[in-house]
Scaffold this active site. Structure first.
Site, mmCIF file in Angstrom:
data_model
loop_
_atom_site.group_PDB
_atom_site.id
_atom_site.type_symbol
_atom_site.label_atom_id
_atom_site.label_comp_id
_atom_site.label_asym_id
_atom_site.label_seq_id
_atom_site.Cartn_x
_atom_site.Cartn_y
_atom_site.Cartn_z
ATOM 1 N N SER A 1 -6.445 3.909 -2.428
ATOM 2 C CA SER A 1 -5.906 3.749 -3.777
ATOM 3 C C SER A 1 -5.907 2.295 -4.228
ATOM 4 O O SER A 1 -6.033 2.007 -5.422
ATOM 5 C CB SER A 1 -4.483 4.307 -3.847
ATOM 6 O OG SER A 1 -3.646 3.681 -2.903
ATOM 7 N N ASP B 1 5.987 0.329 -7.249
ATOM 8 C CA ASP B 1 6.330 1.157 -6.086
ATOM 9 C C ASP B 1 6.341 0.391 -4.775
ATOM 10 O O ASP B 1 6.542 0.967 -3.709
ATOM 11 C CB ASP B 1 5.364 2.338 -5.983
ATOM 12 C CG ASP B 1 3.909 1.894 -5.894
ATOM 13 O OD1 ASP B 1 3.658 0.672 -5.766
ATOM 14 O OD2 ASP B 1 3.019 2.771 -5.969
ATOM 15 N N HIS C 1 1.398 -0.757 -4.623
ATOM 16 C CA HIS C 1 0.291 -1.105 -5.511
ATOM 17 C C HIS C 1 0.615 -2.363 -6.323
ATOM 18 O O HIS C 1 1.745 -2.520 -6.799
ATOM 19 C CB HIS C 1 -0.027 0.066 -6.442
ATOM 20 C CG HIS C 1 -0.476 1.285 -5.710
ATOM 21 N ND1 HIS C 1 0.386 2.338 -5.420
ATOM 22 C CD2 HIS C 1 -1.682 1.632 -5.184
ATOM 23 C CE1 HIS C 1 -0.284 3.274 -4.763
ATOM 24 N NE2 HIS C 1 -1.535 2.870 -4.599
#
Length: 795
Positions: free
Chosen positions: A94, A270, A273
Site C-alpha cells: 500500500s 493512521d 501511511h
C-alpha cells in the site's frame, strides 16, 4: 586630523592587502575547500543521484533540500516530455501504491485515487504514450519473484523504470515473528539476482520501509514497530548491496523516503501511511532521478548528465594550455637562474642581469589560457560537479536591506575627488555601474524577486545599464567619428568573450546569459544607426544645424523601428528564429524569453542616445557650467530641477510600491523607467560639490561589473542562479563571506584576462584583423556544427 587618520588608514589597508595577494589567498581557499569537500564526501567523480536517493533535509515547510544538489519541481508538460514512450512499473504494498498515485499526479493532476486497493492499477496517457502501472504484490514472495522473472524473460513488455518495495504486510501477517524476517531475507536473496539482471537495461529502485507513528496504529497493526521495520530494511540493504559480487550493485536503494517520513509521519492519519505532502516529495525525487538527464532543468542540479563533447574538448584545450604554461614557466626559471647576479672575478664587482624582455603575444595568450583553464575548472566544480553543496534561497527583508546598508557605508568611506567635473564623467559612470551591480547581486542572492517593490527598482537598475549603453556608445561615435571595424570587434570581444567560454564549459545557450545578448544587439543597433549614410558626427554637425536635424531624424527612425517590433511579436520572432540567429537567441526551443527581455527595456537605449545628443549639444554651446564646485545650471533653475528630480524619484518609488502584479508593472516599466534614471542623473550632477567627488569603492566594482554579473550565475549563486553555493556548510555568514571573496577575485582576474586577450586577438592592423576574423568565423562554424550534433543526440 580626522581626514589625515582616514587617509592613513586607507593607505595601510591598501599597502598590506593588494589585489594580487587577495587572489593568491582566494586560490589557496579554493584548493583547501575543494580538498576538504572531496575528503569528507568521498567524492565519486560523477553525478549526484546517490545523494538525491539517500540524504537531505527540510529547509522549511514542505521544502526538501537534497544533500549537495537542488531538486527541480516538474510541471505536467515537462514530465510528459521526459517520459514519452516510457513504461514505469510500481510493484509492492500500500505504501508503494501511495507513491504510484503521487507520481501519476505529476503527469496528470486530475487522476483520482479510486478502485479496489488490493488490485493492480493501470494508468496510460495516450497523447504522450506514457504508461504507469501499479502491481499489487504486498510481500516479497514467489508471486513477486514470478512477476520480475517474466520481465527478464520477455524483454518486449519490460518496463523502463521499476520501483519496488514491501515489508509491512509480512510483519503484520506473521505477527512480527523472527521466522518471518528470516523468510523475508531468504525471499529477497532469491529475488536480488533477477533485479540485478533487470537493472542492466532498466532503472530499478528498491524503496526502503518508512518509519511508523506507533501511537496512531490500530490494534491489528500494533506489531508493526520501528524496530521491526529497521530489521527488515537492514536485511534488504545487506542482500541488495551484496547481490553483485564483482561490482557495485545496479539496483538503487531509495532511502530518502525514510528521512522524509521521520519529519512528517506525525501528520499521518493512521500512523502507517504518509501524509500527501511527504508522498509528493518522494514522487518528485523519483521524477528528478528519472528525468533530469533528459530535461536538463536549470534548477535541477541533481543527476546532471556527464560532460558533453564540447565540454570535453574545452577541458582538453585548457589542460594543454596549463601544461604549456608550466613548461614555459620552467624554461623561464632556468634562464633566470643562468642570468641572475654573478660576481665578476677580475673586477670583484657584481653584474646585474639584463632586464627581462617583455612577454611575446604567444606567451601572453598561453598564460591567459592557463589562468582561464583553472578558473573554468572552479566554475565546473561549483555548478556542474557534485563537490560543493547548493541550497535554495529564502527571502527576508533583513537579508536584502542589511547588506545594502553595509555597502553604502563602505562606499561613503572610500570617496575621492574626480579627475574631471563633467556630467557623467568616467569615474562617476563607473561608480554608478558599481553600486548598481552590488545591489543587483544582493537582490539575486537574497531571492528578493518575490518582493514586488524591490523587483521594480531592480528593473530600473537594469534599464540604467542599458541607458549607459546608449549614452556611452552614442557619445563615442558622435565625438570620435570612429566607425572602423577594429572598434566594433574590440567591443564585441570584451562583451562576449566570457559568455562564449561559459556556453561551452557550462553547456548553456547564449541567451541564458540574457544581459550580454541584450547589450550586444543594442551596441550593433547603435553602430548601424550612426554608421549608415549619412555618417553624422559632432565635427560635421558643428558646421551646420542641418546635420543636427539629420541626427534627430536617424534617432526618430530608430524609435519607429523599435515601436514596430514592440507591437509585432510575430515579426520579431520570425527575424530571430532564422538560422543561425536562432542558435543565439533561442532558450528552451523558442525565442520568447529573448522577446520578453528585449521588450521590457525597449525604449531606454533610445533615451540614452537622445540624452547624449542633447547633453553634448548643450555642452558645445556652453550652456552648462561644469567647473569644480559649480552648479550645473543657474542657481534658480538648478533648484527647480533638483526639486522636480527628487519628487519624480520618490513618485516612481511610491508607484512601484503600490503596483499589484509583475505583469501590470512590466507593462508600464518601459515608458516610466527613464523618469527615475533622469532624476538620479540630475540629483547626482546638478550640485557641483556632489559632481566633484565619487566613491572609489563603487568605481572599482564598476570596472568589473560585467564579469560580476556573469560570474554570479555559477560561482556565487548555484544551479544557474536558482540557488546558493555552499562552500562552508552550517555557517551562513562565514560561507557568504568566503564565497564572495573568491567570486570577486575571480571576476577581477577574468576582466584582466579579457583585456589582455583583446589587445592581442584584435589587432589594429586591418590585414591581420581580417585574418583573425576568418579564424573566429571558422571557430563558430565548428561550434555550431558540434551544437547540432549534440542536439540530435539528445533527441
Amino acid at each position: 586630523m580626522a581626514a589625515l587618520a582616514y587617509t592613513r588608514g586607507r593607505r595601510e589597508i591598501n599597502q598590506y592587502f593588494s589585489v594580487s595577494s587577495a587572489k593568491g589567498l582566494a586560490l589557496a581557499a579554493v584548493l583547501l575547500l575543494a580538498a576538504g569537500h572531496a575528503a569528507l564526501r568521498h567524492y565519486p567523480g560523477h553525478d549526484s543521484c546517490e545523494h538525491l536517493l539517500s540524504s537531505g533535509r527540510f529547509l522549511g515547510e514542505k521544502v526538501w533540500q537534497p544533500h549537495s544538489c537542488m531538486m527541480h519541481k516538474y510541471k505536467v508538460s515537462e514530465a510528459k516530455n521526459c517520459l514519452i514512450d516510457k513504461h514505469i512499473a510500481f510493484i509492492g504494498d500500500s505504501r508503494i501504491r501511495q507513491l504510484f498515485y503521487s507520481f501519476v499526479k505529476i503527469i496528470n493532476p486530475q487522476f483520482k485515487e479510486e478502485g479496489n486497493k488490493h488490485e493492480n492499477i493501470p494508468f496510460e496517457d495516450r497523447i504522450s504514450s506514457v504508461k504507469v502501472d501499479f502491481l499489487w504484490h504486498p510481500e516479497v514472495n514467489a508471486s513477486m519473484k514470478q512477476c520480475v522473472r517474466l520481465w527478464t524473460e520477455e524483454p518486449v513488455g519490460k518496463p523502463h523504470v521499476i520501483v519496488a518495495g514491501a515489508a509491512t504486510w509480512s510483519i503484520k501477517s506473521h505477527n512480527g515473528s523472527e521466522e518471518a524476517l528470516a523468510q523475508y531475507k531468504t525471499n529477497i536473496t532469491s529475488l536480488a539476482p533477477l533485479l540485478e539482471k533487470l537493472a542492466k537495461t532498466s532503472d530499478v529502485y528498491w524503496v526502503l520501509q518508512d518509519p511508523v507513528y506507533e501511537d496512531l496504529l490500530s490494534e491489528n497493526r500494533r506489531m508493526i514497530t520501528n524496530e521491526k521495520i529497521n530489521a527488515y530494511n537492514e536485511a534488504a540493504i545487506s542482500v541488495l548491496n551484496g547481490s553483485s559480487k564483482n561490482a557495485k550493485s545496479r539496483v538503487k536503494v531509495f532511502r530518502v523516503s525514510q528521512l522524509i517520513a521521520q519529519e512528517t509521519i506525525m501528520e499521518s492519519v493512521d500512523g502507517l501511511h504518509l501524509p500527501e505532502s511527504s508522498r509528493e516529495t518522494s514522487a518528485m525525487i523519483l521524477m528528478n532521478v528519472c528525468c533530469n538527464k533528459v530535461v536538463r532543468p536549470i534548477d535541477g542540479s541533481c543527476c546532471q548528465p556527464r560532460p558533453t563533447l564540447t565540454q570535453k574538448l574545452a577541458a582538453g584545450f585548457f589542460g594543454l594550455s596549463i601544461a604549456g604554461c608550466l613548461v614555459l614557466h620552467l624554461v623561464h626559471r632556468h634562464s633566470h637562474r643562468r642570468s641572475r647576479l654573478c660576481t665578476d672575478v677580475e673586477a670583484g664587482e657584481e653584474k646585474k642581469a639584463a632586464p627581462a624582455p617583455p612577454a611575446c603575444p604567444s606567451e601572453v595568450v598561453l598564460q591567459s589560457c592557463c589562468k582561464l583553464g583553472l578558473i573554468m575548472a572552479y566554475f565546473y566544480l561549483c555548478d556542474r560537479a557534485d563537490l560543493f553543496m547548493k541550497e535554495n534561497k529564502f527571502y527576508t527583508h533583513s537579508s536584502f536591506f542589511t547588506p545594502i546598508i553595509y555597502i553604502l557605508v563602505l562606499g561613503v568611506f572610500y570617496n575621492e575627488n574626480t579627475k574631471e567635473t563633467k556630467m557623467l564623467n568616467r569615474e562617476q559612470t563607473e561608480e554608478w555601474k558599481g553600486w548598481m551591480q552590488l545591489v543587483i547581486l544582493i537582490y539575486h542572492i537574497s531571492g528578493a524577486s518575490t518582493f514586488l517593490p524591490v523587483y521594480m527598482h531592480i528593473r530600473v537598475l537594469v534599464a540604467a545599464y542599458l541607458f549607459q549603453t546608449g549614452y556611452g556608445h552614442f557619445s563615442y561615435f558622435w565625438i570620435k567619428g570612429d566607425f572602423g571595424i577594429h572598434r566594433v570587434c574590440q567591443v564585441l570581444f570584451r562583451l562576449n568573450f566570457l559568455v562564449v567560454v561559459l556556453c561551452i564549459v557550462m553547456d548553456r545557450p547564449y541567451q541564458f546569459y540574457y544581459f550580454v545578448p541584450l547589450v550586444t544587439v543594442w551596441f550593433l543597433v547603435i553602430y548601424v544607426t550612426l554608421a549608415l549614410w549619412p555618417q553624422i558626427t559632432q565635427k560635421k554637425a558643428n558646421g551646420s544645424c542641418f546635420w543636427h536635424l539629420g541626427a534627430l531624424m536617424k534617432l526618430a527612425f530608430l524609435l519607429v523601428c523599435v515601436c514596430f517590433l514592440a507591437y509585432s511579436q510575430g515579426a520579431f520572432e520570425k527575424i530571430f528564429s532564422l538560422w543561425p540567429l536562432s542558435k543565439c537567441f533561442e532558450l528552451n526551443g523558442n525565442v520568447y524569453e529573448w522577446w520578453f527581455r528585449w521588450k521590457l527595456d525597449r525604449y531606454v537605449v533610445f533615451h540614452g542616445m537622445l540624452f547624449a545628443f542633447v547633453y553634448l549639444a548643450l555642452q558645445k554651446r556652453q550652456v552648462l557650467s561644469e567647473g569644480k564646485g559649480e552648479p550645473l545650471l543657474p542657481s534658480r533653475m538648478s533648484n527647480v530641477l533638483l526639486f522636480v528630480s527628487v519628487v519624480s524619484f520618490l513618485t516612481y518609488s511610491i508607484w512601484a510600491s503600490s503596483c499589484k502584479t509583475k505583469a501590470e508593472c512590466n507593462e508600464l516599466h518601459p515608458a516610466v523607467s527613464v523618469v527615475q534614471i533622469l532624476a538620479f542623473i540630475l540629483i547626482r550632477n546638478i550640485p557641483g560639490y556632489v559632481r566633484s567627488v565619487y566613491s572609489s569603492f563603487f568605481a572599482w566594482f564598476g570596472k568589473i561589473s560585467l564579469e560580476l554579473f556573469i560570474c554570479q550565475y555559477h560561482i556565487w549563486l548555484a544551479a544557474d542562479t536558482r540557488g546558493i553555493l555552499v562552500l562552508i556548510p552550517g555557517n551562513p555568514m562565514l560561507n557568504i563571506t568566503v564565497s564572495t571573496f573568491i567570486f570577486v577575485c575571480v571576476a577581477h582576474e577574468i576582466s584582466r584576462i579579457t583585456n589582455d586577450l583583446a589587445q592581442i586577438l584584435i589587432p589594429k592592423e586591418s590585414a591581420a584583423l581580417w585574418k583573425r576574423l576568418a579564424c573566429i568565423a571558422g571557430f563558430f562554424s565548428a561550434l555550431l556544427l558540434l551544437s547540432s550534433i549534440q542536439g540530435e543526440r539528445r533527441q
